[in-house]
Scaffold this motif. Structure first.
Motif, PDB file in Angstrom:
ATOM      1  N   PHE A   1      16.639   1.908 -37.927  1.00  0.00           N
ATOM      2  CA  PHE A   1      16.955   1.258 -39.191  1.00  0.00           C
ATOM      3  C   PHE A   1      18.277   1.805 -39.748  1.00  0.00           C
ATOM      4  O   PHE A   1      18.581   2.985 -39.583  1.00  0.00           O
ATOM      5  CB  PHE A   1      15.839   1.483 -40.216  1.00  0.00           C
ATOM      6  N   THR A   2      19.038   0.935 -40.407  1.00  0.00           N
ATOM      7  CA  THR A   2      20.281   1.375 -41.045  1.00  0.00           C
ATOM      8  C   THR A   2      19.962   1.977 -42.407  1.00  0.00           C
ATOM      9  O   THR A   2      18.880   1.753 -42.963  1.00  0.00           O
ATOM     10  CB  THR A   2      21.259   0.204 -41.229  1.00  0.00           C
TER      11      THR A   2
ATOM     12  N   TYR B   1      18.388  -2.389 -42.841  1.00  0.00           N
ATOM     13  CA  TYR B   1      18.355  -3.396 -41.781  1.00  0.00           C
ATOM     14  C   TYR B   1      17.748  -2.763 -40.533  1.00  0.00           C
ATOM     15  O   TYR B   1      17.930  -1.564 -40.283  1.00  0.00           O
ATOM     16  CB  TYR B   1      19.758  -3.898 -41.427  1.00  0.00           C
TER      17      TYR B   1
ATOM     18  N   LYS C   1      17.898  -2.721 -36.499  1.00  0.00           N
ATOM     19  CA  LYS C   1      18.700  -3.109 -35.339  1.00  0.00           C
ATOM     20  C   LYS C   1      17.769  -3.621 -34.236  1.00  0.00           C
ATOM     21  O   LYS C   1      16.708  -3.049 -33.997  1.00  0.00           O
ATOM     22  CB  LYS C   1      19.495  -1.915 -34.814  1.00  0.00           C
ATOM     23  N   TYR C   2      18.175  -4.695 -33.583  1.00  0.00           N
ATOM     24  CA  TYR C   2      17.370  -5.209 -32.481  1.00  0.00           C
ATOM     25  C   TYR C   2      18.276  -5.847 -31.442  1.00  0.00           C
ATOM     26  O   TYR C   2      19.441  -6.122 -31.687  1.00  0.00           O
ATOM     27  CB  TYR C   2      16.326  -6.209 -32.976  1.00  0.00           C
TER      28      TYR C   2
ATOM     29  N   ASP D   1      22.036  -3.502 -29.300  1.00  0.00           N
ATOM     30  CA  ASP D   1      21.543  -3.610 -30.675  1.00  0.00           C
ATOM     31  C   ASP D   1      22.678  -3.974 -31.623  1.00  0.00           C
ATOM     32  O   ASP D   1      23.050  -3.218 -32.518  1.00  0.00           O
ATOM     33  CB  ASP D   1      20.896  -2.288 -31.108  1.00  0.00           C
TER      34      ASP D   1
ATOM     35  N   CYS E   1      22.617  -6.916 -33.363  1.00  0.00           N
ATOM     36  CA  CYS E   1      22.066  -7.806 -34.371  1.00  0.00           C
ATOM     37  C   CYS E   1      21.174  -6.975 -35.298  1.00  0.00           C
ATOM     38  O   CYS E   1      20.497  -6.050 -34.851  1.00  0.00           O
ATOM     39  CB  CYS E   1      21.239  -8.922 -33.748  1.00  0.00           C
ATOM     40  N   GLN E   2      21.188  -7.299 -36.561  1.00  0.00           N
ATOM     41  CA  GLN E   2      20.406  -6.550 -37.542  1.00  0.00           C
ATOM     42  C   GLN E   2      19.705  -7.537 -38.462  1.00  0.00           C
ATOM     43  O   GLN E   2      20.332  -8.449 -38.997  1.00  0.00           O
ATOM     44  CB  GLN E   2      21.304  -5.612 -38.357  1.00  0.00           C
TER      45      GLN E   2
ATOM     46  N   ARG F   1      17.264  -8.257 -41.866  1.00  0.00           N
ATOM     47  CA  ARG F   1      16.911  -7.699 -43.166  1.00  0.00           C
ATOM     48  C   ARG F   1      15.556  -8.201 -43.652  1.00  0.00           C
ATOM     49  O   ARG F   1      14.730  -7.436 -44.119  1.00  0.00           O
ATOM     50  CB  ARG F   1      17.988  -8.062 -44.186  1.00  0.00           C
TER      51      ARG F   1
END
Length: 293
Positions: A48-49, A53, A55-56, A195, A197-198, A200
């Motif tokens: 997680f950021t 967010y 990340k995936y 990773d 793409c993030q 929310r």
């Protein structure tokens, strides 16, 4: 004052009415957690950021769709991207709705530069609806994309604004699961990616939300006109109360000045007019216009 209060009340009642639809599932991907999707527990974990967010890409999230939506539904996803670290053209699925057979609906992009957001509703047969969202993806910028369907029409949205409205050719009569990122089933096995793409937030509705409802739930914030456009004229406030006596005294020295009178029919005639200009200012009660010749 009574009229103002009444209008304010009506406005808030209108907002409340279009926000009345409740999601059957809403996930905020800000930290590790376990959420209930229908009768199934879904574990949310990964990296997680700091600003909330997930990340995936190397790993996706699969959510059973039973009880979440049916032959009518709406899917809304809030996301952002970073610079891709793979070859051009590899797909990144932001969210995918799978139905029985080969039917799916997906919001995705393709790695490369420039990048765009696409929507796809297809059974990989004769029916393939594939509109493109406007503009290019900007790294780090938050987006909200959505699609809705009611059995007759399928609509796509970006940041609360409708992008496309088309006839729905195939029915989502048995939605099976919703995927964030790559997924595997009996028909598909999209390759994972870095990773970059993030996600929310994800919202699922067992109804086709209207254009007004999608806008009300949009992450796009309304801005004042002064924040989006360069002002053509700045009008200062009077320091004190001006005298309305036919003369433009000292109060008017700092007033805003508009161009002189022109002749819209015969432009050259404007040069023959005596020297003139408009002056503008205001106080707490009125806007004042003076003409100096």
């Amino acid at each position: 004052m009574h009229c103002h209060k009444t209008l304010s009340l009506l406005f808030f009642l209108w907002i409340a009415s279009i926000m009345a639809a409740e999601p059957t599932l809403e996930i905020v991907f800000d930290k590790p957690k376990t959420v209930k999707a229908g009768t199934t527990d879904v574990k949310i974990d990964g990296e997680f950021t700091e600003d909330g967010y997930l990340k995936y890409g190397k790993k996706g999230i699969r959510i059973p769709a039973a009880g979440l939506l049916s032959d009518k539904g709406t899917v809304i996803v809030d996301f952002r991207v970073t610079k891709p670290q793979c070859e051009f053209g590899k797909a990144r699925n932001f969210v995918t709705l799978r139905n029985k057979g080969r039917l799916l609906a997906s919001i995705y992009t393709l790695a490369g530069n420039p990048r765009h957001i696409f929507f796809q509703c297809t059974d990989y047969g004769k029916q393939n609806h594939n509109p493109t969202f406007p503009g290019e993806l900007v790294d780090g910028r938050p987006y909200q994309a959505a699609f809705s369907y009611d059995g007759n029409v399928i609509r796509t949205f970006l940041n609360g604004k409708m992008v496309d409205e088309s006839r729905q050719e195939r029915q989502f009569d048995a939605p099976s699961f919703i995927a964030i990122g790559p997924f595997v089933d009996g028909w598909y096995n999209p390759p994972p990616w870095d990773d970059d793409c993030q996600v929310r937030r994800l919202q699922i509705f067992d109804a086709a939300l209207s254009v007004e409802e999608l806008f009300a739930r949009s992450s796009e914030k309304s801005k004042k006109r002064s924040e989006t456009e360069t002002p053509m004229l700045s009008v200062p406030k009077f320091n004190g109360k001006p005298s309305i006596n036919g003369e433009l005294g000292e109060h008017w020295e700092a007033a805003a000045s508009l161009p002189s009178i022109i002749d819209a029919v015969k432009n050259a005639r404007g040069w023959e007019y005596p020297e003139n200009r408009f002056l503008l200012s205001w106080d707490d009660d009125c806007l004042y216009l003076g003409t100096r010749t």
